[in-house]
Design an enzyme around this catalytic site. Structure first.
Site, PDB file in Angstrom:
ATOM      1  N   ARG A 104       0.882  -1.184   0.000  1.00  0.00           N
ATOM      2  CA  ARG A 104       0.000   0.000   0.000  1.00  0.00           C
ATOM      3  C   ARG A 104       0.908   1.218   0.000  1.00  0.00           C
ATOM      4  O   ARG A 104       1.690   1.412   0.930  1.00  0.00           O
ATOM      5  CB  ARG A 104      -0.922  -0.001   1.222  1.00  0.00           C
ATOM      6  CG  ARG A 104      -1.638   1.334   1.415  1.00  0.00           C
ATOM      7  CD  ARG A 104      -2.753   1.285   2.410  1.00  0.00           C
ATOM      8  NE  ARG A 104      -3.914   0.598   1.857  1.00  0.00           N
ATOM      9  CZ  ARG A 104      -5.141   0.667   2.357  1.00  0.00           C
ATOM     10  NH1 ARG A 104      -5.376   1.394   3.427  1.00  0.00           N
ATOM     11  NH2 ARG A 104      -6.131   0.011   1.793  1.00  0.00           N
ATOM     12  N   HIS A 131      -7.254   0.688  -6.517  1.00  0.00           N
ATOM     13  CA  HIS A 131      -7.479  -0.161  -5.332  1.00  0.00           C
ATOM     14  C   HIS A 131      -8.139  -1.463  -5.810  1.00  0.00           C
ATOM     15  O   HIS A 131      -9.309  -1.729  -5.529  1.00  0.00           O
ATOM     16  CB  HIS A 131      -8.373   0.586  -4.335  1.00  0.00           C
ATOM     17  CG  HIS A 131      -8.377   0.008  -2.954  1.00  0.00           C
ATOM     18  ND1 HIS A 131      -7.595  -1.085  -2.584  1.00  0.00           N
ATOM     19  CD2 HIS A 131      -9.076   0.353  -1.836  1.00  0.00           C
ATOM     20  CE1 HIS A 131      -7.812  -1.355  -1.311  1.00  0.00           C
ATOM     21  NE2 HIS A 131      -8.705  -0.504  -0.837  1.00  0.00           N
ATOM     22  N   GLN A 134     -10.128  -4.029  -3.558  1.00  0.00           N
ATOM     23  CA  GLN A 134     -11.440  -3.545  -3.122  1.00  0.00           C
ATOM     24  C   GLN A 134     -12.520  -3.886  -4.150  1.00  0.00           C
ATOM     25  O   GLN A 134     -13.601  -4.358  -3.801  1.00  0.00           O
ATOM     26  CB  GLN A 134     -11.382  -2.024  -2.917  1.00  0.00           C
ATOM     27  CG  GLN A 134     -12.671  -1.445  -2.393  1.00  0.00           C
ATOM     28  CD  GLN A 134     -12.987  -1.936  -0.992  1.00  0.00           C
ATOM     29  OE1 GLN A 134     -12.156  -1.855  -0.104  1.00  0.00           O
ATOM     30  NE2 GLN A 134     -14.188  -2.476  -0.792  1.00  0.00           N
ATOM     31  N   ASP A 220     -17.171   7.275  -1.936  1.00  0.00           N
ATOM     32  CA  ASP A 220     -15.968   7.119  -1.115  1.00  0.00           C
ATOM     33  C   ASP A 220     -15.691   8.471  -0.465  1.00  0.00           C
ATOM     34  O   ASP A 220     -16.326   9.481  -0.809  1.00  0.00           O
ATOM     35  CB  ASP A 220     -14.800   6.679  -2.025  1.00  0.00           C
ATOM     36  CG  ASP A 220     -13.546   6.276  -1.264  1.00  0.00           C
ATOM     37  OD1 ASP A 220     -13.585   6.189  -0.030  1.00  0.00           O
ATOM     38  OD2 ASP A 220     -12.504   6.051  -1.926  1.00  0.00           O
ATOM     39  N   CYS A 260     -16.269   1.486   0.269  1.00  0.00           N
ATOM     40  CA  CYS A 260     -15.080   0.686   0.623  1.00  0.00           C
ATOM     41  C   CYS A 260     -14.737   0.799   2.102  1.00  0.00           C
ATOM     42  O   CYS A 260     -14.076  -0.071   2.649  1.00  0.00           O
ATOM     43  CB  CYS A 260     -13.904   1.084  -0.249  1.00  0.00           C
ATOM     44  SG  CYS A 260     -13.364   2.789  -0.005  1.00  0.00           S
ATOM     45  N   ARG A 288     -13.489  -8.894   1.454  1.00  0.00           N
ATOM     46  CA  ARG A 288     -12.069  -8.651   1.188  1.00  0.00           C
ATOM     47  C   ARG A 288     -11.262  -9.887   1.606  1.00  0.00           C
ATOM     48  O   ARG A 288     -10.357 -10.326   0.902  1.00  0.00           O
ATOM     49  CB  ARG A 288     -11.571  -7.430   1.983  1.00  0.00           C
ATOM     50  CG  ARG A 288     -12.092  -6.089   1.518  1.00  0.00           C
ATOM     51  CD  ARG A 288     -11.479  -5.632   0.217  1.00  0.00           C
ATOM     52  NE  ARG A 288     -10.034  -5.528   0.246  1.00  0.00           N
ATOM     53  CZ  ARG A 288      -9.336  -4.484   0.712  1.00  0.00           C
ATOM     54  NH1 ARG A 288      -9.965  -3.417   1.167  1.00  0.00           N
ATOM     55  NH2 ARG A 288      -8.007  -4.480   0.699  1.00  0.00           N
TER      56      ARG A 288
HETATM   57  N1  NVA Z   1      -9.965   6.470  -1.601  1.00  0.00           N
HETATM   58  C1  NVA Z   1      -9.591   6.120  -0.243  1.00  0.00           C
HETATM   59  C2  NVA Z   1      -9.815   4.657  -0.008  1.00  0.00           C
HETATM   60  C3  NVA Z   1      -9.472   4.159   1.365  1.00  0.00           C
HETATM   61  C4  NVA Z   1      -9.660   2.699   1.512  1.00  0.00           C
HETATM   62  C5  NVA Z   1      -8.143   6.521   0.011  1.00  0.00           C
HETATM   63  O1  NVA Z   1      -7.308   6.308  -0.876  1.00  0.00           O
HETATM   64  O2  NVA Z   1      -7.866   7.044   1.087  1.00  0.00           O
HETATM   65  N1   CP Z   2     -11.242  -0.332   2.289  1.00  0.00           N
HETATM   66  C1   CP Z   2      -9.980  -0.368   2.729  1.00  0.00           C
HETATM   67  O1   CP Z   2      -9.018  -0.625   1.990  1.00  0.00           O
HETATM   68  O2   CP Z   2      -9.858  -0.163   4.066  1.00  0.00           O
HETATM   69  P1   CP Z   2      -8.509   0.087   4.903  1.00  0.00           P
HETATM   70  O3   CP Z   2      -7.981   1.435   4.500  1.00  0.00           O
HETATM   71  O4   CP Z   2      -8.945   0.023   6.332  1.00  0.00           O
HETATM   72  O5   CP Z   2      -7.526  -1.001   4.567  1.00  0.00           O
END
Ligand code: NVA
Ligand code: CP
Length: 303
Positions: A104, A131, A134, A220, A260, A288
């Site tokens: 990540r 992502h 997801q 989101d 998500c 997930r």
């Molecule tokens: N779009 C959000 C998703 C978090 C799971 C982010 O990147 O923070």
């Molecule tokens: N939806 C998702 O990826 O959640 P986290 O940021 O908690 O991993």
């Protein structure tokens, strides 16, 4: 044989996705019946986090354990990754000590450089651009609830962010449509999304119009991780991009609401919607776990 990575949704073909969704169903029911399934016994997944996470960390860590393997957590604060070791060198070393890597991070370029130097599969656990894990879970959840997603309509209300981009790639692969509504200045950047064309999505100025006839309504956070300095502007710009009950009424009768998570009630969605009857967010989060187990087995063992 070339190593198979999952850096973007379209790294998998539609038939590979079908294999993974079928396997997910099987793995999930076996797990629920307390039957042991250990195809990855003695195998290790390294998880590298440069951004925060609850679901992604937990689902990969628990998932590897449930497949008979183990997961090792690394972050940039207390490893050499945060002290300037080149990504290429880190990839060489890490991929000699484990069987798969989940990352990540910020720019997609980082995960691509890592994958180019990795001996083992690399999985995108969220980048600024995508992502993919997801959307695997989201589509599996839709299939569980309503059957095939082919020909269906997803309404995306809000930022054209990593999750939105991944929906757009998935729509091309699995032949469904996405109605996207973003505020002015936050529109989809086709060249950034890696699409073949624009025949699987349509942009709407008014989020209400985007929701009409949708089978899935989804949104989101207004401000994704890494964009915190834009937060003040975004609170102003996204004020009308909130999924509420009136919006849900315009979608198809049996439409489901997805997010998500984490969510901000009162911003991108009202409590009434996310905690209401049409919401499937908890199952979506749980899936997930199961879908990523199927993905890991597929990338490592080809089945
Ligand atoms: N779009 C959000 C998703 C978090 C799971 C982010 O990147 O923070
Ligand atoms: N939806 C998702 O990826 O959640 P986290 O940021 O908690 O991993």
């Amino acid at each position: 044989m070339a190593v198979k990575h999952f850096l973007e949704f379209n790294n998998l073909t539609s038939s590979e996705l079908e294999t993974i969704f079928k396997k997910t169903k099987w793995i999930k029911s076996k797990y629920k019946a307390y039957e042991k399934y250990w195809p990855l016994e003695d195998r290790s997944l390294v998880m590298i986090f440069e951004k925060a996470s609850t679901r992604t960390r937990l689902s990969f860590e628990a998932g590897m354990h449930q497949l008979g393997g183990n997961a090792i957590y690394l972050n940039t604060r207390d490893s050499q990754l945060g002290r300037g070791e080149p990504v290429e060198d880190a990839a060489q070393v890490i991929s000699r000590m484990c069987d798969a890597v989940m990352i990540r991070t910020f720019e997609q370029d980082i995960i691509e450089r890592f994958a180019n130097n990795s001996r083992v599969p690399v999985i995108n656990g969220l980048t600024n651009e995508y992502h993919p894990c997801q959307i695997l879970a989201d589509i599996f959840t839709f299939i569980e609830k309503r059957g095939s997603i082919k020909g269906k309509t997803v309404a995306w209300i809000g930022d054209s962010n990593n999750v939105c981009n991944t929906w757009l790639q998935a729509a091309e692969l699995l032949d469904f449509n996405v109605h996207v509504s973003t505020p002015i200045g936050y529109e989809v950047k086709v060249e950034r999304v890696g699409l073949l064309g624009n025949d699987h999505f349509e942009e709407f100025k008014d989020p209400m119009d985007a929701t009409k006839g949708a089978d899935i309504v989804t949104t989101d956070v207004w401000t994704s991780m890494g964009f915190e300095e834009e937060k003040k502007d975004r609170i102003r710009d996204f004020a009308d991009w909130q999924v509420n009950k009136d919006m849900m009424k315009l979608a198809n009768k049996d439409a489901i609401f997805m997010h998500c998570l984490p969510a901000h009630r009162g911003e991108e969605v009202t409590a009434e919607v996310i905690d209401g009857d049409q919401s499937v967010v908890w199952e979506e989060a749980e899936n997930r776990l199961h879908v990523q187990k199927a993905l890991l087995e597929y990338l490592l063992l080809g089945k």
